[in-house]
Write a protein that holds these residues in place. Structure first.
Motif, PDB file in Angstrom:
ATOM      1  N   GLU A 183       0.814  -1.212   0.000  1.00  0.00           N
ATOM      2  CA  GLU A 183       0.000   0.000   0.000  1.00  0.00           C
ATOM      3  C   GLU A 183       0.853   1.270   0.000  1.00  0.00           C
ATOM      4  O   GLU A 183       0.527   2.245  -0.669  1.00  0.00           O
ATOM      5  CB  GLU A 183      -0.931   0.007   1.218  1.00  0.00           C
ATOM      6  N   LEU A 184       1.916   1.270   0.782  1.00  0.00           N
ATOM      7  CA  LEU A 184       2.747   2.461   0.963  1.00  0.00           C
ATOM      8  C   LEU A 184       4.213   2.120   0.742  1.00  0.00           C
ATOM      9  O   LEU A 184       4.655   1.022   1.067  1.00  0.00           O
ATOM     10  CB  LEU A 184       2.578   3.027   2.376  1.00  0.00           C
ATOM     11  N   GLU A 185       4.956   3.079   0.195  1.00  0.00           N
ATOM     12  CA  GLU A 185       6.389   2.883   0.098  1.00  0.00           C
ATOM     13  C   GLU A 185       7.132   3.572   1.235  1.00  0.00           C
ATOM     14  O   GLU A 185       8.300   3.283   1.485  1.00  0.00           O
ATOM     15  CB  GLU A 185       6.920   3.363  -1.252  1.00  0.00           C
ATOM     16  N   GLU A 186       6.431   4.474   1.944  1.00  0.00           N
ATOM     17  CA  GLU A 186       7.038   5.134   3.099  1.00  0.00           C
ATOM     18  C   GLU A 186       5.942   5.783   3.942  1.00  0.00           C
ATOM     19  O   GLU A 186       4.915   6.209   3.426  1.00  0.00           O
ATOM     20  CB  GLU A 186       8.035   6.215   2.647  1.00  0.00           C
ATOM     21  N   ALA A 187       6.173   5.826   5.259  1.00  0.00           N
ATOM     22  CA  ALA A 187       5.318   6.576   6.177  1.00  0.00           C
ATOM     23  C   ALA A 187       6.227   7.217   7.214  1.00  0.00           C
ATOM     24  O   ALA A 187       7.265   6.669   7.561  1.00  0.00           O
ATOM     25  CB  ALA A 187       4.290   5.671   6.841  1.00  0.00           C
ATOM     26  N   ARG A 188       5.818   8.372   7.693  1.00  0.00           N
ATOM     27  CA  ARG A 188       6.645   9.074   8.673  1.00  0.00           C
ATOM     28  C   ARG A 188       5.788   9.972   9.562  1.00  0.00           C
ATOM     29  O   ARG A 188       4.690  10.384   9.175  1.00  0.00           O
ATOM     30  CB  ARG A 188       7.712   9.930   7.974  1.00  0.00           C
ATOM     31  N   TRP A 189       6.292  10.231  10.761  1.00  0.00           N
ATOM     32  CA  TRP A 189       5.679  11.199  11.659  1.00  0.00           C
ATOM     33  C   TRP A 189       6.249  12.579  11.343  1.00  0.00           C
ATOM     34  O   TRP A 189       7.452  12.738  11.186  1.00  0.00           O
ATOM     35  CB  TRP A 189       5.970  10.845  13.119  1.00  0.00           C
ATOM     36  N   VAL A 190       5.369  13.567  11.221  1.00  0.00           N
ATOM     37  CA  VAL A 190       5.806  14.922  10.872  1.00  0.00           C
ATOM     38  C   VAL A 190       5.237  15.917  11.880  1.00  0.00           C
ATOM     39  O   VAL A 190       4.162  15.721  12.450  1.00  0.00           O
ATOM     40  CB  VAL A 190       5.361  15.310   9.440  1.00  0.00           C
ATOM     41  N   SER A 191       5.968  17.000  12.094  1.00  0.00           N
ATOM     42  CA  SER A 191       5.545  18.044  13.025  1.00  0.00           C
ATOM     43  C   SER A 191       4.656  19.067  12.313  1.00  0.00           C
ATOM     44  O   SER A 191       4.579  19.102  11.073  1.00  0.00           O
ATOM     45  CB  SER A 191       6.763  18.751  13.608  1.00  0.00           C
ATOM     46  N   LYS A 192       4.034  19.940  13.102  1.00  0.00           N
ATOM     47  CA  LYS A 192       3.211  20.995  12.511  1.00  0.00           C
ATOM     48  C   LYS A 192       4.061  21.956  11.687  1.00  0.00           C
ATOM     49  O   LYS A 192       3.615  22.437  10.636  1.00  0.00           O
ATOM     50  CB  LYS A 192       2.454  21.749  13.605  1.00  0.00           C
ATOM     51  N   ASP A 193       5.271  22.247  12.140  1.00  0.00           N
ATOM     52  CA  ASP A 193       6.151  23.124  11.361  1.00  0.00           C
ATOM     53  C   ASP A 193       6.484  22.496  10.008  1.00  0.00           C
ATOM     54  O   ASP A 193       6.519  23.194   8.983  1.00  0.00           O
ATOM     55  CB  ASP A 193       7.436  23.415  12.136  1.00  0.00           C
ATOM     56  N   GLU A 194       6.716  21.186  10.006  1.00  0.00           N
ATOM     57  CA  GLU A 194       7.006  20.509   8.745  1.00  0.00           C
ATOM     58  C   GLU A 194       5.793  20.542   7.813  1.00  0.00           C
ATOM     59  O   GLU A 194       5.941  20.717   6.596  1.00  0.00           O
ATOM     60  CB  GLU A 194       7.420  19.062   9.014  1.00  0.00           C
ATOM     61  N   VAL A 195       4.603  20.381   8.377  1.00  0.00           N
ATOM     62  CA  VAL A 195       3.395  20.417   7.566  1.00  0.00           C
ATOM     63  C   VAL A 195       3.180  21.811   6.986  1.00  0.00           C
ATOM     64  O   VAL A 195       2.859  21.967   5.801  1.00  0.00           O
ATOM     65  CB  VAL A 195       2.169  19.978   8.393  1.00  0.00           C
ATOM     66  N   ARG A 196       3.375  22.836   7.805  1.00  0.00           N
ATOM     67  CA  ARG A 196       3.213  24.208   7.310  1.00  0.00           C
ATOM     68  C   ARG A 196       4.188  24.486   6.162  1.00  0.00           C
ATOM     69  O   ARG A 196       3.823  25.119   5.160  1.00  0.00           O
ATOM     70  CB  ARG A 196       3.434  25.200   8.445  1.00  0.00           C
ATOM     71  N   ALA A 197       5.413  24.022   6.298  1.00  0.00           N
ATOM     72  CA  ALA A 197       6.403  24.221   5.235  1.00  0.00           C
ATOM     73  C   ALA A 197       5.996  23.474   3.971  1.00  0.00           C
ATOM     74  O   ALA A 197       6.114  23.998   2.856  1.00  0.00           O
ATOM     75  CB  ALA A 197       7.781  23.763   5.714  1.00  0.00           C
ATOM     76  N   ALA A 198       5.483  22.242   4.140  1.00  0.00           N
ATOM     77  CA  ALA A 198       5.059  21.463   2.975  1.00  0.00           C
ATOM     78  C   ALA A 198       3.883  22.127   2.272  1.00  0.00           C
ATOM     79  O   ALA A 198       3.825  22.174   1.034  1.00  0.00           O
ATOM     80  CB  ALA A 198       4.692  20.046   3.413  1.00  0.00           C
ATOM     81  N   LEU A 199       2.941  22.648   3.046  1.00  0.00           N
ATOM     82  CA  LEU A 199       1.778  23.315   2.452  1.00  0.00           C
ATOM     83  C   LEU A 199       2.180  24.572   1.681  1.00  0.00           C
ATOM     84  O   LEU A 199       1.539  24.950   0.701  1.00  0.00           O
ATOM     85  CB  LEU A 199       0.773  23.681   3.543  1.00  0.00           C
ATOM     86  N   ALA A 200       3.264  25.208   2.138  1.00  0.00           N
ATOM     87  CA  ALA A 200       3.768  26.408   1.463  1.00  0.00           C
ATOM     88  C   ALA A 200       4.705  26.071   0.314  1.00  0.00           C
ATOM     89  O   ALA A 200       5.191  26.975  -0.370  1.00  0.00           O
ATOM     90  CB  ALA A 200       4.473  27.310   2.475  1.00  0.00           C
ATOM     91  N   GLY A 201       4.947  24.782   0.099  1.00  0.00           N
ATOM     92  CA  GLY A 201       5.852  24.364  -0.970  1.00  0.00           C
ATOM     93  C   GLY A 201       7.307  24.606  -0.661  1.00  0.00           C
ATOM     94  O   GLY A 201       8.153  24.659  -1.562  1.00  0.00           O
ATOM     95  N   GLU A 202       7.634  24.697   0.628  1.00  0.00           N
ATOM     96  CA  GLU A 202       9.004  25.032   1.025  1.00  0.00           C
ATOM     97  C   GLU A 202       9.665  23.952   1.871  1.00  0.00           C
ATOM     98  O   GLU A 202      10.754  24.157   2.398  1.00  0.00           O
ATOM     99  CB  GLU A 202       8.983  26.347   1.821  1.00  0.00           C
TER     100      GLU A 202
END
Length: 304
Positions: free
Chosen positions: A263-282
């Motif tokens: 089903e998945l090739e990778e899974a990871r725990w991420v922080s809110k700061d990491e999510v905010r950066a990902a949402l901003a494309g950064e």
């Protein structure tokens, strides 16, 4: 009871998801009357959204193109979408776009790409049209006796003349969720995702299963994480071909990942700061696009 209700929803603002907010009145009462439907089709204000192989015709500025009856072949399969804000009837039809483009210009575009380019309300109309026309194309025969069926109720039913069975468009429920452990959320990556993209886990609800049970099962099956409490966040139609995405947050009871590599090739725990950066494309990884409810789910958790 009112106090309990108000307490439960105090401070909760449901997020706005993509592909929602259609401005059309679906006017269910009109679908049941064939004469009313014929009158609406003959109206000078009637318009049709044309889909060619389930791909919509859009204007040069990526809006839905609304055709007139003169633009359509007589035998084009069609469904009633609803009434516009001024009461004008709106339909969708499956037909070749070549004559339409020759008369009016515009272009044919993949429905998923179109939904990413246009306002959510227009994308919602497209979702309704695509799902219905796709259902008709797939369900031309009775599941009970195998005889050919015919559309009724302005496209919201197919009836079998041989055994009398009625068949209605189906929507498949899909749970999409973040497992939450402290200040971290679980995201995963499927092999077919674009490079670097991670998203919330998701899966179809199975027969005889509640939404909460489906959330717990899917997270455990895909990532080996046991969960407890589940909170519903929002939902979104997903017309590829016809699903309802149901976004939830789940309380993770552990953090050791045991990956289902089919089903998945990778899974990871991420922080809110990491999510905010990902949402901003950064960030180091990419979030799904704003049209997707996974984006809404990540954004809602990251700002909380």
């Amino acid at each position: 009871m009112t106090d309990i209700f108000n307490s439960f929803f105090r401070g909760f603002e449901p997020p706005v998801t993509g592909i929602t907010g259609s401005p059309l009145d679906r006017a269910d009462h009109l679908r049941r009357d064939p004469e009313q439907v014929q009158q609406m089709q003959a109206s000078a204000t009637a318009r049709w959204l044309v889909l060619d192989s389930l791909k919509p015709v859009v204007t040069d500025d990526d809006r839905l193109f609304w055709a007139t009856a003169d633009d359509l072949p007589e035998a084009a399969p069609m469904v009633f979408l609803g009434l516009d804000s001024d009461g004008a009837p709106r339909f969708a039809a499956s037909a070749s776009a070549i004559p339409l483009l020759a008369r009016h210009g515009g272009r044919v575009i993949d429905a998923r790409s179109a939904a990413m380019l246009m306002p959510p309300g227009q994308a919602a109309i497209l979702a309704q049209a695509r799902s219905l026309l796709d259902w008709h194309a797939r369900h031309g025969h009775c599941a009970v006796c195998g005889a050919a069926t015919a559309p009724t109720k302005a496209g919201y039913c197919r009836q079998c003349p041989a055994c009398g069975a009625e068949h209605f468009p189906r929507t498949d429920p899909v749970v999409i969720m973040l497992a939450i452990k402290g200040d971290h959320a679980l995201v995963g990556r499927q092999p077919g995702f674009p490079p670097r993209m991670f998203s919330a886990l998701a899966g179809f609800v199975e027969p005889g299963e509640s939404l909460e049970e489906a959330v717990a099962r899917e997270i455990f099956e895909e990532a080996g994480i046991r969960t407890g409490r589940v909170r519903y966040l929002a939902s979104q139609p997903w017309p590829f071909p016809s699903s309802l995405m149901i976004a939830c947050l789940a309380e993770a009871l552990g953090h050791e990942i045991a990956l289902d590599t089919e089903e998945l090739e990778e899974a990871r725990w991420v922080s809110k700061d990491e999510v905010r950066a990902a949402l901003a494309g950064e960030g180091a990884w990419l979030a799904p696009p704003p049209m997707a409810i996974a984006h809404t789910l990540l954004a809602s958790w990251a700002k909380g």
